[in-house]
Write an enzyme that holds these catalytic residues in place. Structure first.
Site, mmCIF file in Angstrom:
data_model
loop_
_atom_site.group_PDB
_atom_site.id
_atom_site.type_symbol
_atom_site.label_atom_id
_atom_site.label_comp_id
_atom_site.label_asym_id
_atom_site.label_seq_id
_atom_site.Cartn_x
_atom_site.Cartn_y
_atom_site.Cartn_z
ATOM 1 N N HIS A 20 -10.507 -5.632 8.155
ATOM 2 C CA HIS A 20 -11.389 -5.660 6.995
ATOM 3 C C HIS A 20 -12.708 -4.935 7.267
ATOM 4 C CE1 HIS A 20 -8.645 -9.013 6.343
ATOM 5 N NE2 HIS A 20 -8.968 -9.021 5.071
ATOM 6 N N GLU A 76 0.813 -1.220 0.000
ATOM 7 C CA GLU A 76 0.000 0.000 0.000
ATOM 8 C C GLU A 76 0.845 1.268 0.000
ATOM 9 O OE1 GLU A 76 -2.500 -3.319 0.980
ATOM 10 O OE2 GLU A 76 -0.620 -2.640 1.905
#
Length: 324
Positions: free
Chosen positions: A129, A60
């Site tokens: 998540h 990321e």
């Protein structure tokens, strides 16, 4: 008019943006051949090619750092962070570079980077998540922070975000991805930083954004059966904040409840409550109340129904705000 899910609305919005400007790129983990884990970018690589829809490594920080470099070269990257909790490895690039460089250069450098983040819970996933990290980014000066809640807004807001020269964090409520609604593909949307009154009322104002807008609308409908007329405002833009719309509503209703999925303590609702209290003090009939998640890490999926604010918790806050 056409019926779209929220996920498909973002997809169509990205497609329109890429057709409009050849400098628009989509990049992220599995966004190309797979079309993203939620299929939000489905079909874009086939239509626009691997040079414009780029499957990146699982890194990321590298995704955002590369996007900054591309923006410096005149491109408009749209980065997907696969899940909300995965954004934290990229926080250094977002906070210390993406948000700072335009001001560092006294406006000479523009970084039109959009960071798309599926946010929130409600899909039976585990921690990392199902996070709600908006407060980290609203606290970061130099970033615009947006949150769509329905297909029509998702379609126009993502296009406007791509066209904007400012760096933008764009939150998408993942448990609403499959909600369907009619979308006018030719209609312009509201300006980027404008809130929207999605239900008019006179007794109390509910402020929400992203996944909680639908919950608040359901609570407002239930409260109406008890004789209470509830107004619901979808913030849409968290930073900058459309304070005029919020103040007008609460000045009129005299009561306010702020609702979000994130933990209440130091959540974005605290900023909203402080602003409303500051600007509407002499019109308030009760303190501004907040409804949100608990101050715990996101729980296992079997417990998330207890963790996430629901209709009953919103209605309980409405009852309490009328008890003063």
């Amino acid at each position: 008019m056409t019926t779209l899910t929220l996920a498909k609305a973002v997809n169509e919005g990205l497609r329109r943006a890429m057709e409009e400007d050849s400098k628009v790129l989509v990049m992220g983990e599995d966004v190309g051949k797979l079309g993203g884990v939620f299929r939000v970018t489905d079909g874009l690589q086939k239509e626009f090619g691997e040079d414009r829809v780029i499957d990146t490594p699982l890194a990321e920080s590298g995704i955002i750092g590369t996007a900054i470099g591309l923006a410096l070269r005149g491109y408009r990257p749209v980065c997907e962070i696969q899940f909300d909790g995965f954004v934290f490895p990229a926080a250094d690039q977002i906070i210390t570079q993406l948000a700072k460089m335009p001001l560092r250069s006294l406006g000479a450098i523009k970084l039109p980077v959009v960071v798309r983040i599926p946010c929130g819970g409600g899909i039976g996933a585990v921690e990392h998540h199902s996070e709600s990290p908006e407060a980290y980014f609203t606290h970061t000066a130099g970033l615009r922070v947006m949150a769509c809640s329905n297909p029509a807004d998702a379609y126009t807001m993502i296009q406007d975000a791509v066209r904007c020269d400012d760096p933008i964090i764009f939150f998408e409520p993942k448990r609403r991805y499959w909600d369907k609604a009619e979308v006018d593909l030719a209609a312009p949307g509201l300006p980027l930083d404008r809130a929207k009154t999605v239900r008019q009322g006179s007794d109390v104002t509910l402020l929400a954004y992203g996944p909680m807008v639908k919950t608040c609308l359901s609570a407002a409908a239930a409260a109406e059966e008890e004789g209470r007329n509830v107004e619901v405002i979808d913030l849409r833009s968290l930073n900058p904040l459309d304070l005029d719309v919020l103040v007008e509503s609460v000045t009129r209703t005299g009561r306010c409840v702020v609702v979000h999925e994130a933990p209440v303590f130091s959540g974005f609702g605290a900023e909203l409550a402080a602003r409303i209290t500051e600007h509407c003090f002499y019109n308030l009939e009760a303190p501004v109340l907040r409804v949100g998640g608990f101050s715990t890490p996101y729980p296992p999926s079997r417990l998330e129904d207890h963790y996430l604010p629901d209709l009953d918790r919103v209605l309980d806050a409405v009852d309490r705000v009328f008890a003063y």
